[in-house]
Write a protein that holds these residues in place. Structure first.
Motif, PDB file in Angstrom:
ATOM      1  N   GLY A 141       0.805  -1.207   0.000  1.00 52.49           N
ATOM      2  CA  GLY A 141       0.000   0.000   0.000  1.00 52.49           C
ATOM      3  C   GLY A 141       0.844   1.265   0.000  1.00 52.49           C
ATOM      4  N   ILE A 142       0.464   2.228  -0.813  1.00 47.41           N
ATOM      5  CA  ILE A 142       1.256   3.448  -0.960  1.00 47.41           C
ATOM      6  C   ILE A 142       1.267   4.279   0.320  1.00 47.41           C
ATOM      7  N   THR A 143       0.161   4.295   1.063  1.00 47.94           N
ATOM      8  CA  THR A 143       0.121   5.069   2.303  1.00 47.94           C
ATOM      9  C   THR A 143       1.166   4.554   3.284  1.00 47.94           C
ATOM     10  N   ALA A 144       1.244   3.243   3.416  1.00 45.89           N
ATOM     11  CA  ALA A 144       2.231   2.643   4.310  1.00 45.89           C
ATOM     12  C   ALA A 144       3.653   2.870   3.795  1.00 45.89           C
ATOM     13  N   GLN A 145       3.827   2.848   2.492  1.00 49.41           N
ATOM     14  CA  GLN A 145       5.159   3.104   1.936  1.00 49.41           C
ATOM     15  C   GLN A 145       5.612   4.533   2.228  1.00 49.41           C
ATOM     16  N   ASP A 146       4.702   5.495   2.105  1.00 49.55           N
ATOM     17  CA  ASP A 146       5.062   6.877   2.426  1.00 49.55           C
ATOM     18  C   ASP A 146       5.429   7.012   3.898  1.00 49.55           C
ATOM     19  N   ALA A 147       4.701   6.312   4.772  1.00 54.37           N
ATOM     20  CA  ALA A 147       5.038   6.335   6.192  1.00 54.37           C
ATOM     21  C   ALA A 147       6.409   5.715   6.433  1.00 54.37           C
ATOM     22  N   ALA A 148       6.728   4.658   5.688  1.00 57.82           N
ATOM     23  CA  ALA A 148       8.018   3.991   5.849  1.00 57.82           C
ATOM     24  C   ALA A 148       9.179   4.902   5.439  1.00 57.82           C
ATOM     25  N   ILE A 149       8.969   5.711   4.424  1.00 61.20           N
ATOM     26  CA  ILE A 149      10.002   6.678   4.033  1.00 61.20           C
ATOM     27  C   ILE A 149      10.293   7.625   5.190  1.00 61.20           C
ATOM     28  N   GLU A 150       9.240   8.138   5.805  1.00 59.84           N
ATOM     29  CA  GLU A 150       9.402   9.027   6.960  1.00 59.84           C
ATOM     30  C   GLU A 150      10.148   8.320   8.087  1.00 59.84           C
ATOM     31  N   ALA A 151       9.817   7.062   8.322  1.00 58.44           N
ATOM     32  CA  ALA A 151      10.478   6.301   9.384  1.00 58.44           C
ATOM     33  C   ALA A 151      11.976   6.199   9.137  1.00 58.44           C
ATOM     34  N   LEU A 152      12.359   5.876   7.928  1.00 57.82           N
ATOM     35  CA  LEU A 152      13.778   5.710   7.635  1.00 57.82           C
ATOM     36  C   LEU A 152      14.524   7.035   7.621  1.00 57.82           C
ATOM     37  N   GLU A 153      13.886   8.075   7.126  1.00 52.02           N
ATOM     38  CA  GLU A 153      14.586   9.348   6.975  1.00 52.02           C
ATOM     39  C   GLU A 153      14.668  10.144   8.274  1.00 52.02           C
ATOM     40  N   ARG A 154      13.695   9.952   9.176  1.00 48.93           N
ATOM     41  CA  ARG A 154      13.685  10.772  10.389  1.00 48.93           C
ATOM     42  C   ARG A 154      13.319  10.001  11.657  1.00 48.93           C
ATOM     43  N   GLY A 155      13.310   8.688  11.592  1.00 47.01           N
ATOM     44  CA  GLY A 155      12.837   7.916  12.736  1.00 47.01           C
ATOM     45  C   GLY A 155      13.891   7.318  13.637  1.00 47.01           C
ATOM     46  N   ALA A 156      15.172   7.527  13.364  1.00 43.52           N
ATOM     47  CA  ALA A 156      16.219   6.904  14.183  1.00 43.52           C
ATOM     48  C   ALA A 156      16.112   7.253  15.664  1.00 43.52           C
ATOM     49  N   PRO A 157      15.853   8.520  16.025  1.00 39.05           N
ATOM     50  CA  PRO A 157      15.729   8.824  17.465  1.00 39.05           C
ATOM     51  C   PRO A 157      14.582   8.070  18.134  1.00 39.05           C
ATOM     52  N   ASP A 158      13.490   7.863  17.412  1.00 33.97           N
ATOM     53  CA  ASP A 158      12.365   7.119  17.978  1.00 33.97           C
ATOM     54  C   ASP A 158      12.764   5.684  18.285  1.00 33.97           C
ATOM     55  N   VAL A 159      13.484   5.057  17.361  1.00 35.79           N
ATOM     56  CA  VAL A 159      13.919   3.676  17.562  1.00 35.79           C
ATOM     57  C   VAL A 159      14.762   3.565  18.823  1.00 35.79           C
ATOM     58  N   GLU A 160      15.702   4.480  18.982  1.00 38.98           N
ATOM     59  CA  GLU A 160      16.579   4.431  20.147  1.00 38.98           C
ATOM     60  C   GLU A 160      15.809   4.698  21.434  1.00 38.98           C
ATOM     61  N   ASN A 161      14.887   5.646  21.399  1.00 40.45           N
ATOM     62  CA  ASN A 161      14.093   5.938  22.602  1.00 40.45           C
ATOM     63  C   ASN A 161      13.246   4.740  23.007  1.00 40.45           C
ATOM     64  N   MET A 162      12.605   4.094  22.030  1.00 40.12           N
ATOM     65  CA  MET A 162      11.776   2.927  22.349  1.00 40.12           C
ATOM     66  C   MET A 162      12.631   1.762  22.832  1.00 40.12           C
ATOM     67  N   ARG A 163      13.784   1.585  22.205  1.00 43.20           N
ATOM     68  CA  ARG A 163      14.678   0.502  22.627  1.00 43.20           C
ATOM     69  C   ARG A 163      15.157   0.720  24.054  1.00 43.20           C
ATOM     70  N   ARG A 164      15.527   1.972  24.363  1.00 40.38           N
ATOM     71  CA  ARG A 164      16.017   2.277  25.708  1.00 40.38           C
ATOM     72  C   ARG A 164      14.923   2.085  26.745  1.00 40.38           C
ATOM     73  N   GLU A 165      13.707   2.546  26.434  1.00 41.08           N
ATOM     74  CA  GLU A 165      12.623   2.415  27.406  1.00 41.08           C
ATOM     75  C   GLU A 165      12.237   0.966  27.632  1.00 41.08           C
ATOM     76  N   SER A 166      12.257   0.147  26.572  1.00 38.33           N
ATOM     77  CA  SER A 166      11.853  -1.252  26.719  1.00 38.33           C
ATOM     78  C   SER A 166      12.932  -2.095  27.388  1.00 38.33           C
ATOM     79  N   SER A 167      14.121  -1.539  27.597  1.00 40.70           N
ATOM     80  CA  SER A 167      15.197  -2.296  28.239  1.00 40.70           C
ATOM     81  C   SER A 167      15.167  -2.165  29.748  1.00 40.70           C
ATOM     82  N   TRP A 168      14.302  -1.322  30.280  1.00 37.72           N
ATOM     83  CA  TRP A 168      14.228  -1.140  31.737  1.00 37.72           C
ATOM     84  C   TRP A 168      13.665  -2.385  32.405  1.00 37.72           C
TER      85      TRP A 168
END
Length: 298
Positions: free
Chosen positions: A271-298
């Motif tokens: 689906g194109i909507t999901a693909q557009d969201a995936a572009i945003e994730a890759l281009e600007r989502g790195a801080p989110d990944v690290e924040n979620m990873r850090r929080e889930s490690s507690w």
């Protein structure tokens, strides 16, 4: 009329997914937390959801290339090189799929002839053995043990290899054990794959979610392995995008083309909507990944 006899034998004889049956039960109950499926305990970050909303607002509701949006494929190629050290051509060696589950199915059907053996380690994700069966292959389970921290070892793998072995399917970090692999053991496994001319299917969907100093290494990054490996990844776990159903396969162009042919006749495109969201994730989502990873490690 006995419709059961008309169902293909290889479909009739595989069991339903117990995890998904459990999920359906939990969905019908209130105030229950399901621990049965790999669902991150986070909502998709807002800016990624906003990209999906904006995509719809702009009227982006049509088909894409069978391979996926060119911008997304290039972003995937960049991400895989930066994070895993594996270089792929975004135009010919990346295929966007409806989750990693579709990518597994495509790979199996592109590679396996009836009677070919596919090696996979257990415990493992519930769909691996049925995916092999549905492609008319023969599933060959390789055990892993607590004494090895549930890592796949070259010694156990070698015991199961025969002249009919064609593919090795791996998932590290592993669902459900959480096992990770060391570079040393991966090098031994890679040597076996080269010696026995095995194609490797590596599902690395959990690779960003490593803890306690564990360093993830992709087998595709090892010398001589890129050209015999299909690298699978996606957005469900690291970016908490399970419902978007976006995954991808990276492989030499001849294998990507084979998978794409099945994908274009069965699915056409993600689906194109999901693909557009995936572009945003890759281009600007790195801080989110690290924040979620850090929080889930507690």
């Amino acid at each position: 009329m006995n419709l059961k006899k008309h169902i293909a034998h290889h479909v009739r004889d595989i069991p339903r997914s117990g995890i998904r049956d459990f999920f359906e039960i939990v969905q019908s109950m209130k105030n229950v937390i399901s621990l049965g499926i790999g669902e991150p305990d986070f909502n998709t970050p807002w800016h990624i959801r906003e990209a999906a909303i904006y995509s719809l607002e702009k009227g982006r509701t049509g088909y894409t290339s069978n391979l996926g949006l060119p911008r997304l494929r290039e972003a995937i190629a960049t991400y895989v090189f930066d994070r895993f050290g594996i270089r792929y051509d975004g135009q010919t060696e990346v295929l966007v799929t409806v989750g990693v589950s579709e990518a597994i199915d495509l790979a199996m059907r592109a590679l396996v002839n009836p009677g070919d053996e596919v090696l996979y380690h257990e415990p493992c994700y519930v769909s691996y053995s049925p995916s092999i069966t549905l492609a008319h292959g023969i599933p060959v389970s390789v055990p892993t043990f607590a004494r090895d921290n549930f890592r796949l070892t070259a010694a156990e793998l070698e015991k199961k290899i025969t002249g009919a072995s064609k593919v090795l399917m791996m998932n590290f970090p592993c669902n459900p054990t959480g096992a990770t692999q060391t570079r040393e053991e991966l090098e031994k496994i890679a040597s076996l794959c080269v010696r026995h001319d095995l194609v490797v299917l590596t599902d690395e969907i959990y690779s960003e979610l490593t803890y306690d100093g564990a360093q993830h290494v992709s087998i595709a990054s090892l010398p001589g392995m890129r050209d015999r490996t299909i690298f699978l990844h996606g957005f469900s776990k690291a970016f908490a995008m399970t419902g978007f159903r976006i995954g991808y396969a990276c492989a030499p162009a001849i294998l990507t083309e084979a998978m794409m042919k099945i994908h274009q006749y069965g699915i056409l495109c993600a689906g194109i909507t999901a693909q557009d969201a995936a572009i945003e994730a890759l281009e600007r989502g790195a801080p989110d990944v690290e924040n979620m990873r850090r929080e889930s490690s507690w």
